[in-house]
Write a protein that holds these residues in place. Structure first.
Motif, PDB file in Angstrom:
ATOM      1  N   ASP A   2       2.314  20.189   0.020  1.00  0.00           N
ATOM      2  CA  ASP A   2       2.344  18.714   0.251  1.00  0.00           C
ATOM      3  C   ASP A   2       1.984  18.543   1.707  1.00  0.00           C
ATOM      4  N   PHE A   3       0.832  18.825   2.031  1.00  0.00           N
ATOM      5  CA  PHE A   3       0.537  18.578   3.412  1.00  0.00           C
ATOM      6  C   PHE A   3      -0.752  17.767   3.483  1.00  0.00           C
ATOM      7  N   ASP A   4      -0.882  17.020   4.596  1.00  0.00           N
ATOM      8  CA  ASP A   4      -2.022  16.123   4.733  1.00  0.00           C
ATOM      9  C   ASP A   4      -3.090  16.815   5.562  1.00  0.00           C
ATOM     10  N   PHE A   5      -4.122  17.325   4.884  1.00  0.00           N
ATOM     11  CA  PHE A   5      -5.167  18.066   5.585  1.00  0.00           C
ATOM     12  C   PHE A   5      -5.945  17.155   6.525  1.00  0.00           C
ATOM     13  N   SER A   6      -6.138  15.890   6.134  1.00  0.00           N
ATOM     14  CA  SER A   6      -6.852  14.954   7.007  1.00  0.00           C
ATOM     15  C   SER A   6      -6.090  14.737   8.307  1.00  0.00           C
ATOM     16  N   ALA A   7      -4.758  14.656   8.216  1.00  0.00           N
ATOM     17  CA  ALA A   7      -3.947  14.481   9.420  1.00  0.00           C
ATOM     18  C   ALA A   7      -4.056  15.703  10.324  1.00  0.00           C
ATOM     19  N   ILE A   8      -4.096  16.891   9.722  1.00  0.00           N
ATOM     20  CA  ILE A   8      -4.245  18.113  10.511  1.00  0.00           C
ATOM     21  C   ILE A   8      -5.613  18.141  11.197  1.00  0.00           C
ATOM     22  N   LEU A   9      -6.658  17.784  10.455  1.00  0.00           N
ATOM     23  CA  LEU A   9      -7.992  17.735  11.059  1.00  0.00           C
ATOM     24  C   LEU A   9      -8.041  16.736  12.209  1.00  0.00           C
ATOM     25  N   ALA A  11      -5.548  15.677  14.063  1.00  0.00           N
ATOM     26  CA  ALA A  11      -4.781  16.195  15.196  1.00  0.00           C
ATOM     27  C   ALA A  11      -5.565  17.259  15.961  1.00  0.00           C
ATOM     28  N   LEU A  12      -6.218  18.170  15.226  1.00  0.00           N
ATOM     29  CA  LEU A  12      -7.010  19.211  15.886  1.00  0.00           C
ATOM     30  C   LEU A  12      -8.189  18.612  16.653  1.00  0.00           C
ATOM     31  N   ALA A  13      -8.845  17.611  16.044  1.00  0.00           N
ATOM     32  CA  ALA A  13      -9.971  16.977  16.723  1.00  0.00           C
ATOM     33  C   ALA A  13      -9.516  16.299  18.013  1.00  0.00           C
ATOM     34  N   VAL A  14      -8.364  15.644  17.961  1.00  0.00           N
ATOM     35  CA  VAL A  14      -7.841  14.980  19.163  1.00  0.00           C
ATOM     36  C   VAL A  14      -7.490  16.007  20.235  1.00  0.00           C
ATOM     37  N   VAL A  15      -6.785  17.083  19.863  1.00  0.00           N
ATOM     38  CA  VAL A  15      -6.370  18.094  20.832  1.00  0.00           C
ATOM     39  C   VAL A  15      -7.588  18.764  21.472  1.00  0.00           C
ATOM     40  N   PHE A  16      -8.520  19.225  20.644  1.00  0.00           N
ATOM     41  CA  PHE A  16      -9.691  19.902  21.187  1.00  0.00           C
ATOM     42  C   PHE A  16     -10.552  18.955  22.011  1.00  0.00           C
ATOM     43  N   GLY A  17     -10.686  17.710  21.545  1.00  0.00           N
ATOM     44  CA  GLY A  17     -11.478  16.738  22.286  1.00  0.00           C
ATOM     45  C   GLY A  17     -10.873  16.411  23.634  1.00  0.00           C
ATOM     46  N   VAL A  18      -9.547  16.264  23.687  1.00  0.00           N
ATOM     47  CA  VAL A  18      -8.869  15.955  24.950  1.00  0.00           C
ATOM     48  C   VAL A  18      -8.983  17.131  25.921  1.00  0.00           C
ATOM     49  N   SER A  53     -16.211  24.754  21.467  1.00  0.00           N
ATOM     50  CA  SER A  53     -16.898  25.285  20.286  1.00  0.00           C
ATOM     51  C   SER A  53     -16.429  24.636  18.989  1.00  0.00           C
ATOM     52  N   LEU A  54     -15.116  24.387  18.897  1.00  0.00           N
ATOM     53  CA  LEU A  54     -14.554  23.931  17.631  1.00  0.00           C
ATOM     54  C   LEU A  54     -14.550  22.415  17.467  1.00  0.00           C
ATOM     55  N   PHE A  55     -14.494  21.673  18.565  1.00  0.00           N
ATOM     56  CA  PHE A  55     -14.407  20.220  18.450  1.00  0.00           C
ATOM     57  C   PHE A  55     -15.554  19.622  17.635  1.00  0.00           C
ATOM     58  N   PRO A  56     -16.830  19.954  17.905  1.00  0.00           N
ATOM     59  CA  PRO A  56     -17.908  19.334  17.111  1.00  0.00           C
ATOM     60  C   PRO A  56     -17.806  19.664  15.624  1.00  0.00           C
ATOM     61  N   VAL A  57     -17.420  20.906  15.310  1.00  0.00           N
ATOM     62  CA  VAL A  57     -17.329  21.314  13.902  1.00  0.00           C
ATOM     63  C   VAL A  57     -16.233  20.530  13.191  1.00  0.00           C
ATOM     64  N   VAL A  61     -16.567  17.686  10.144  1.00  0.00           N
ATOM     65  CA  VAL A  61     -15.841  17.859   8.879  1.00  0.00           C
ATOM     66  C   VAL A  61     -14.915  16.678   8.640  1.00  0.00           C
ATOM     67  N   LEU A  62     -14.237  16.223   9.692  1.00  0.00           N
ATOM     68  CA  LEU A  62     -13.334  15.078   9.571  1.00  0.00           C
ATOM     69  C   LEU A  62     -14.086  13.829   9.129  1.00  0.00           C
ATOM     70  N   LEU A  63     -15.256  13.582   9.723  1.00  0.00           N
ATOM     71  CA  LEU A  63     -16.052  12.415   9.345  1.00  0.00           C
ATOM     72  C   LEU A  63     -16.502  12.497   7.890  1.00  0.00           C
ATOM     73  N   LEU A  64     -16.971  13.682   7.472  1.00  0.00           N
ATOM     74  CA  LEU A  64     -17.459  13.836   6.093  1.00  0.00           C
ATOM     75  C   LEU A  64     -16.319  13.646   5.096  1.00  0.00           C
ATOM     76  N   ARG A  65     -15.170  14.254   5.363  1.00  0.00           N
ATOM     77  CA  ARG A  65     -14.033  14.139   4.447  1.00  0.00           C
ATOM     78  C   ARG A  65     -13.444  12.737   4.429  1.00  0.00           C
ATOM     79  N   SER A  66     -13.520  12.037   5.543  1.00  0.00           N
ATOM     80  CA  SER A  66     -12.895  10.722   5.637  1.00  0.00           C
ATOM     81  C   SER A  66     -13.777   9.609   5.108  1.00  0.00           C
ATOM     82  N   PHE A  67     -15.082   9.735   5.256  1.00  0.00           N
ATOM     83  CA  PHE A  67     -15.962   8.601   4.969  1.00  0.00           C
ATOM     84  C   PHE A  67     -17.032   8.893   3.919  1.00  0.00           C
ATOM     85  N   VAL A  68     -17.216  10.146   3.511  1.00  0.00           N
ATOM     86  CA  VAL A  68     -18.288  10.458   2.553  1.00  0.00           C
ATOM     87  C   VAL A  68     -17.695  11.012   1.261  1.00  0.00           C
TER      88      VAL A  68
END
Length: 299
Positions: A2-9, A11-18, A53-57, A61-68
């Motif tokens: 029961d975990f929210d993969f979108s929330a994890i993505l 969070a990772l995008a925010v951390v790596f981006g910051v 390295s990881l932020f763009p990837v 993935v977050l954009l594709l899973r969230s909007f496509v």
């Protein structure tokens, strides 16, 4: 699903981006100048190199899973025979509008769900009353604890009733706005008795029917001998579907915990519309890969 993969993505995008952004704004120039003065080859610190390295990837993935489109795996037999346990499906995330990842707030409306759509949604919880008589959603089916947290889970069902519909359900008999839903018996269910999901249907002498739900024609399974299911209306489901809410049911009608048990599905819980099976795994000793189901369009 029961975990929210979108929330994890997210969070990772925010951390790596910051990490990457702050380094480039405040630390990069001084570090590059210091290394150049010392005659050393420039290289980012390990945390910054990972973030860069990881932020763009992760962001893509977050954009594709969230909007496509987002993949899901079918964990139970409640949508048989349309969807089988082990089917991997794709869900159209923009069919009904664009929503913020993790928070699921709609930011752009692109359409409305239709009767017969197979949808993925966040489980809303059971309708209960608290100690003050207020209607709440609880994770406790008995409502003994009306404030029990609702599990963060994605469920999949078929839309039967739209907002404003008058609906009655008695076992597998459905009446919408005074008109019975037409269905035609196909014959007995046949399957692999070594699979628990198939054996449930075989043991209860399930029959397959073609149901004509508006413009959608699809198969359902019936198992009257398995026992009665809650009717509609009931204490949790009124006879008229409330605004911004949907009545949803599984295609395995006597083996689906759906709106009959926990009430209507709020519009704000919508995730997307299921549209294709991209892989199907029946189990290593009970059929392995079911190539016939791969590429099937979901109706």
């Amino acid at each position: 699903m029961d975990f929210d993969f979108s929330a994890i993505l997210l969070a990772l995008a925010v951390v790596f981006g910051v990490v990457w952004g702050l380094d480039r704004l405040f630390l990069y120039k001084k570090r590059a100048a210091r290394l150049a003065a010392a005659g050393d080859e420039y290289r980012d610190p390990v945390p910054v190199d990972w973030a860069r390295s990881l932020f763009p990837v992760i962001f893509v993935v977050l954009l594709l899973r969230s909007f496509v489109a987002e993949p899901f795996r079918i964990p139970s037999g409640s949508m048989m025979p349309t969807l089988d346990v082990g089917d991997f499906i794709l869900v159209n995330k923009f069919a009904y509008g664009l929503r913020l990842p993790a928070f699921n707030n709609k930011i752009v409306s692109l359409g409305e769900p239709k009767r017969g759509d197979v949808i993925v949604f966040r489980f809303p919880g059971y309708i209960c009353q608290d100690q003050n008589g207020n209607v709440v959603r609880s994770g406790d089916i008995t409502c003994a604890d009306p404030h029990a947290p609702v599990a963060s889970q994605n469920w999949i069902k078929r839309i039967i009733g739209l907002p404003g519909d008058s609906i009655e359900v008695r076992d597998s008999q459905i009446v919408i706005n005074g008109k019975p839903v037409v269905d035609t018996e196909i014959g007995p269910f046949t399957g692999n008795p070594n699979r628990a999901e198939d054996n449930e249907l075989l043991y209860n002498n399930a029959t397959l029917w073609k149901e004509h739900l508006g413009s959608v024609n699809h198969l359902i399974a019936r198992m009257p001998s398995r026992g009665p299911t809650p009717p509609i209306p009931n204490a949790r489901v009124p006879s008229v579907v409330p605004p911004n809410c949907y009545i949803v049911m599984g295609d395995d009608r006597e083996n689906s915990e759906d709106s009959r048990w926990w009430g209507c599905m709020p519009e704000q819980n919508l995730v997307g519309k299921a549209f294709m099976i991209w892989f199907s795994w029946k189990g290593l000793h009970t059929g392995a890969v079911d190539f016939h189901r791969i590429g099937t369009v979901i109706h």
